[in-house]
Design a protein around this motif. Structure first.
Motif, PDB file in Angstrom:
ATOM      1  N   SER A   5     -14.008  11.005  -5.812  1.00  0.00           N
ATOM      2  CA  SER A   5     -15.435  11.212  -5.563  1.00  0.00           C
ATOM      3  C   SER A   5     -15.788  12.632  -5.976  1.00  0.00           C
ATOM      4  O   SER A   5     -14.911  13.451  -6.248  1.00  0.00           O
ATOM      5  CB  SER A   5     -15.767  11.002  -4.084  1.00  0.00           C
ATOM      6  OG  SER A   5     -15.179  12.023  -3.296  1.00  0.00           O
ATOM      7  N   LYS A   8       0.836  -1.199   0.000  1.00  0.00           N
ATOM      8  CA  LYS A   8       0.000   0.000   0.000  1.00  0.00           C
ATOM      9  C   LYS A   8       0.874   1.254   0.000  1.00  0.00           C
ATOM     10  O   LYS A   8       1.964   1.264   0.573  1.00  0.00           O
ATOM     11  CB  LYS A   8      -0.906   0.011   1.230  1.00  0.00           C
ATOM     12  CG  LYS A   8      -1.903  -1.137   1.278  1.00  0.00           C
ATOM     13  CD  LYS A   8      -2.668  -1.122   2.595  1.00  0.00           C
ATOM     14  CE  LYS A   8      -3.611  -2.313   2.686  1.00  0.00           C
ATOM     15  NZ  LYS A   8      -4.313  -2.358   4.002  1.00  0.00           N
ATOM     16  N   SER A  38     -11.255   4.870  -9.470  1.00  0.00           N
ATOM     17  CA  SER A  38     -11.487   4.089  -8.251  1.00  0.00           C
ATOM     18  C   SER A  38     -11.234   4.836  -6.947  1.00  0.00           C
ATOM     19  O   SER A  38     -11.675   4.383  -5.891  1.00  0.00           O
ATOM     20  CB  SER A  38     -10.600   2.830  -8.270  1.00  0.00           C
ATOM     21  OG  SER A  38     -10.837   2.060  -9.424  1.00  0.00           O
ATOM     22  N   TYR A  39     -10.530   5.962  -7.001  1.00  0.00           N
ATOM     23  CA  TYR A  39     -10.142   6.640  -5.767  1.00  0.00           C
ATOM     24  C   TYR A  39     -10.570   8.106  -5.742  1.00  0.00           C
ATOM     25  O   TYR A  39      -9.995   8.907  -5.017  1.00  0.00           O
ATOM     26  CB  TYR A  39      -8.625   6.538  -5.564  1.00  0.00           C
ATOM     27  CG  TYR A  39      -8.166   5.134  -5.259  1.00  0.00           C
ATOM     28  CD1 TYR A  39      -8.025   4.682  -3.953  1.00  0.00           C
ATOM     29  CD2 TYR A  39      -7.896   4.241  -6.294  1.00  0.00           C
ATOM     30  CE1 TYR A  39      -7.609   3.390  -3.678  1.00  0.00           C
ATOM     31  CE2 TYR A  39      -7.487   2.941  -6.036  1.00  0.00           C
ATOM     32  CZ  TYR A  39      -7.349   2.522  -4.726  1.00  0.00           C
ATOM     33  OH  TYR A  39      -6.947   1.231  -4.460  1.00  0.00           O
ATOM     34  N   VAL A  81      -9.857  10.965  -2.791  1.00  0.00           N
ATOM     35  CA  VAL A  81     -10.148  10.742  -1.375  1.00  0.00           C
ATOM     36  C   VAL A  81      -8.889  10.153  -0.739  1.00  0.00           C
ATOM     37  O   VAL A  81      -8.543   8.993  -0.966  1.00  0.00           O
ATOM     38  CB  VAL A  81     -11.342   9.784  -1.200  1.00  0.00           C
ATOM     39  CG1 VAL A  81     -11.649   9.599   0.283  1.00  0.00           C
ATOM     40  CG2 VAL A  81     -12.564  10.307  -1.947  1.00  0.00           C
ATOM     41  N   LYS A  91      -7.945   9.188   2.266  1.00  0.00           N
ATOM     42  CA  LYS A  91      -7.987   8.029   3.165  1.00  0.00           C
ATOM     43  C   LYS A  91      -8.078   6.720   2.382  1.00  0.00           C
ATOM     44  O   LYS A  91      -7.588   5.675   2.836  1.00  0.00           O
ATOM     45  CB  LYS A  91      -9.149   8.150   4.149  1.00  0.00           C
ATOM     46  CG  LYS A  91     -10.534   8.097   3.558  1.00  0.00           C
ATOM     47  CD  LYS A  91     -11.596   8.233   4.640  1.00  0.00           C
ATOM     48  CE  LYS A  91     -13.006   8.209   4.063  1.00  0.00           C
ATOM     49  NZ  LYS A  91     -13.337   6.925   3.415  1.00  0.00           N
ATOM     50  N   ASP A  92      -8.687   6.774   1.199  1.00  0.00           N
ATOM     51  CA  ASP A  92      -8.723   5.596   0.327  1.00  0.00           C
ATOM     52  C   ASP A  92      -7.448   5.497  -0.507  1.00  0.00           C
ATOM     53  O   ASP A  92      -6.914   4.401  -0.725  1.00  0.00           O
ATOM     54  CB  ASP A  92      -9.940   5.661  -0.611  1.00  0.00           C
ATOM     55  CG  ASP A  92     -11.254   5.640   0.148  1.00  0.00           C
ATOM     56  OD1 ASP A  92     -11.290   5.022   1.235  1.00  0.00           O
ATOM     57  OD2 ASP A  92     -12.236   6.238  -0.332  1.00  0.00           O
ATOM     58  N   PHE A  93      -6.965   6.648  -0.962  1.00  0.00           N
ATOM     59  CA  PHE A  93      -5.774   6.695  -1.811  1.00  0.00           C
ATOM     60  C   PHE A  93      -4.558   6.105  -1.095  1.00  0.00           C
ATOM     61  O   PHE A  93      -3.680   5.510  -1.718  1.00  0.00           O
ATOM     62  CB  PHE A  93      -5.512   8.144  -2.221  1.00  0.00           C
ATOM     63  CG  PHE A  93      -4.365   8.325  -3.173  1.00  0.00           C
ATOM     64  CD1 PHE A  93      -4.286   7.593  -4.349  1.00  0.00           C
ATOM     65  CD2 PHE A  93      -3.364   9.246  -2.906  1.00  0.00           C
ATOM     66  CE1 PHE A  93      -3.230   7.773  -5.231  1.00  0.00           C
ATOM     67  CE2 PHE A  93      -2.310   9.433  -3.776  1.00  0.00           C
ATOM     68  CZ  PHE A  93      -2.244   8.691  -4.942  1.00  0.00           C
ATOM     69  N   LYS A  94      -4.526   6.256   0.225  1.00  0.00           N
ATOM     70  CA  LYS A  94      -3.413   5.708   1.004  1.00  0.00           C
ATOM     71  C   LYS A  94      -3.319   4.186   0.864  1.00  0.00           C
ATOM     72  O   LYS A  94      -2.249   3.604   1.051  1.00  0.00           O
ATOM     73  CB  LYS A  94      -3.567   6.073   2.480  1.00  0.00           C
ATOM     74  CG  LYS A  94      -3.403   7.554   2.778  1.00  0.00           C
ATOM     75  CD  LYS A  94      -3.656   7.851   4.254  1.00  0.00           C
ATOM     76  CE  LYS A  94      -3.512   9.335   4.551  1.00  0.00           C
ATOM     77  NZ  LYS A  94      -3.755   9.646   5.982  1.00  0.00           N
ATOM     78  N   LYS A  95      -4.440   3.555   0.529  1.00  0.00           N
ATOM     79  CA  LYS A  95      -4.476   2.095   0.392  1.00  0.00           C
ATOM     80  C   LYS A  95      -4.108   1.633  -1.017  1.00  0.00           C
ATOM     81  O   LYS A  95      -4.055   0.430  -1.289  1.00  0.00           O
ATOM     82  CB  LYS A  95      -5.884   1.576   0.726  1.00  0.00           C
ATOM     83  CG  LYS A  95      -6.473   2.092   2.035  1.00  0.00           C
ATOM     84  CD  LYS A  95      -5.679   1.638   3.238  1.00  0.00           C
ATOM     85  CE  LYS A  95      -6.329   2.136   4.537  1.00  0.00           C
ATOM     86  NZ  LYS A  95      -5.515   1.781   5.723  1.00  0.00           N
ATOM     87  N   PHE A  96      -3.855   2.589  -1.915  1.00  0.00           N
ATOM     88  CA  PHE A  96      -3.579   2.245  -3.312  1.00  0.00           C
ATOM     89  C   PHE A  96      -2.324   1.373  -3.405  1.00  0.00           C
ATOM     90  O   PHE A  96      -1.279   1.708  -2.845  1.00  0.00           O
ATOM     91  CB  PHE A  96      -3.389   3.524  -4.129  1.00  0.00           C
ATOM     92  CG  PHE A  96      -3.053   3.269  -5.576  1.00  0.00           C
ATOM     93  CD1 PHE A  96      -3.990   2.723  -6.428  1.00  0.00           C
ATOM     94  CD2 PHE A  96      -1.789   3.560  -6.074  1.00  0.00           C
ATOM     95  CE1 PHE A  96      -3.685   2.475  -7.754  1.00  0.00           C
ATOM     96  CE2 PHE A  96      -1.471   3.319  -7.396  1.00  0.00           C
ATOM     97  CZ  PHE A  96      -2.427   2.767  -8.237  1.00  0.00           C
TER      98      PHE A  96
END
Length: 390
Positions: free
Chosen positions: A132, A7, A129-130, A140, A142-147
């Motif tokens: 909104s 990640k 996908s990341y 976003v 907080k989601d992008f950190k999981k990319f």
């Protein structure tokens, strides 16, 4: 070559955005940048707002100050349209439309991450996908950190960076040369037709645009231009595809591609609807959209400089959105120097701009080469492990 996958947050010391509070502007002070102040390689400091020292220090404490080697990305509006490494010594802060990524250099180098995110396949996936927001798309965080990021060992990263950055350096060199050439033309125009140095021994007539020599004429633009509106295309594509190879120009930039061109000669474009005040030079095959006004003149170079100096807000007749008419532009009064001086300026300027066009064509070729190599290098399809740059 072996690649690991993890990640994004596991490779970084910091992933954040700028201030969600926008301090008031000041005439003097510290730079504060938003996404509109970004270019492909840096901030456009001449367009950044300035804020007070007090507000600047507040935002620095809030973590809104980019540091050397930070990866800067456009987060809001057009996510990932601009990505660059921050290498300035200028004290500044950023707003929330921009994100800062500070990598752990023992794991992933900033330049490698920048190129990884510039890969079109990666960029398209992140954008789909990341993000909104229907009105203003935004990443976003907080989601992008999981990319998930695929990355090789540091020695391989350095080789990939070397190949791609050498191409980028050539691109940036050409951009710098073009900027210098354009500034030279601007300087000649200012010296000849604003300061009027060649005419300093004449009597001058007062005018709102500039006090001009008595040997000049006061005319309306319609006397030296042909102006018409652009046309809405029957079909377009966002990217070059199949027969859709001709640029479709909007009020401020290229907005897509079409299969048929309507002009193949030097033209100047200004916004008709929406964005006003941006003047575009076009010399190749193109199709101006119905958001533009298309202008032709035998005094192309002189007119280009004149159009850049017009206050278009003064001619805006739109209520819900900005609108400017052919008639309004045609009736603008300008001082016109003698044809002998205009011809000299046209010759000098066109010669300098021919070099600009030549450099632009090389930039396009280099950009295409870089964009072709980038995904192949990032996927390991091109193995650089045996390459020795020493």
């Amino acid at each position: 070559m072996k690649f690991k996958t993890t990640k994004l947050e596991n490779l970084c010391e910091l992933i954040t955005d700028g201030s969600h509070y926008s301090p008031p502007s000041e005439n003097e002070g510290y730079y504060m940048a938003s996404v509109k102040d970004m270019s492909d390689y840096n901030f456009k400091f001449d367009e950044c707002r300035k804020i007070s020292e007090v507000e600047y220090k507040k935002l620095v404490k809030s973590g809104c100050e980019p540091k050397k080697d930070d990866v800067i990305i456009s987060k809001d509006g057009s996510p990932l349209s601009n990505i660059f490494i921050f290498n300035e010594k200028v004290p500044m802060v950023i707003l929330s439309s921009i994100a800062i990524i500070r990598t752990d250099k023992k794991k992933i180098l900033p330049d490698y991450l920048k190129y990884y995110l510039e890969n079109k396949q990666v960029k398209n996936y992140i954008q789909s996908s990341y993000t909104s927001g229907s009105v203003i798309p935004r990443i976003v965080l907080k989601d992008f950190k999981k990319f998930p990021i695929e990355y090789p060992e540091i020695s391989i990263q350095k080789k990939i960076i070397k190949i791609l950055s050498d191409i980028d350096k050539k691109i940036m060199k050409n951009i710098s040369i073009n900027n210098n050439l354009e500034q030279l033309v601007e300087s000649i125009f200012t010296n000849w037709f604003v300061k009027c140095e060649p005419f300093k021994d004449e009597n001058f007539i007062e005018h709102s645009w500039t006090n001009f020599p008595e040997s000049w004429e006061l005319i309306r633009l319609k006397e030296i231009i042909h102006i018409t509106s652009g046309k809405r295309p029957s079909a377009k594509e966002d990217l070059k595809k199949d027969e859709f190879i001709y640029p479709l120009y909007g009020a401020s930039s290229i907005m897509g591609y079409v299969s048929e061109y309507s002009y193949n000669e030097p033209i100047l474009l200004i916004g008709r609807v929406g964005t006003l005040g941006i003047v575009q030079r076009v010399v190749d095959k193109c199709h101006p959209s119905d958001n533009t006004l298309v202008i032709k003149s035998k005094y192309y170079e002189y007119l280009f400089q004149i159009l850049k100096r017009i206050n278009y807000d003064a001619y805006n007749t739109g209520s819900t959105q900005p609108l400017i008419t052919q008639k309004a532009i045609s009736n603008i009064e300008i001082p016109l120097p003698p044809s002998s001086e205009l011809d000299k300026f046209e010759k000098i300027s066109s010669t300098l701009y021919s070099e600009v066009y030549k450099n632009n064509r090389e930039i396009q070729k280099l950009t295409k080469l870089r964009d072709t190599l980038l995904p192949k290098l990032m996927s390991g399809e091109i193995d650089v492990s045996e390459i020795n740059f020493d």
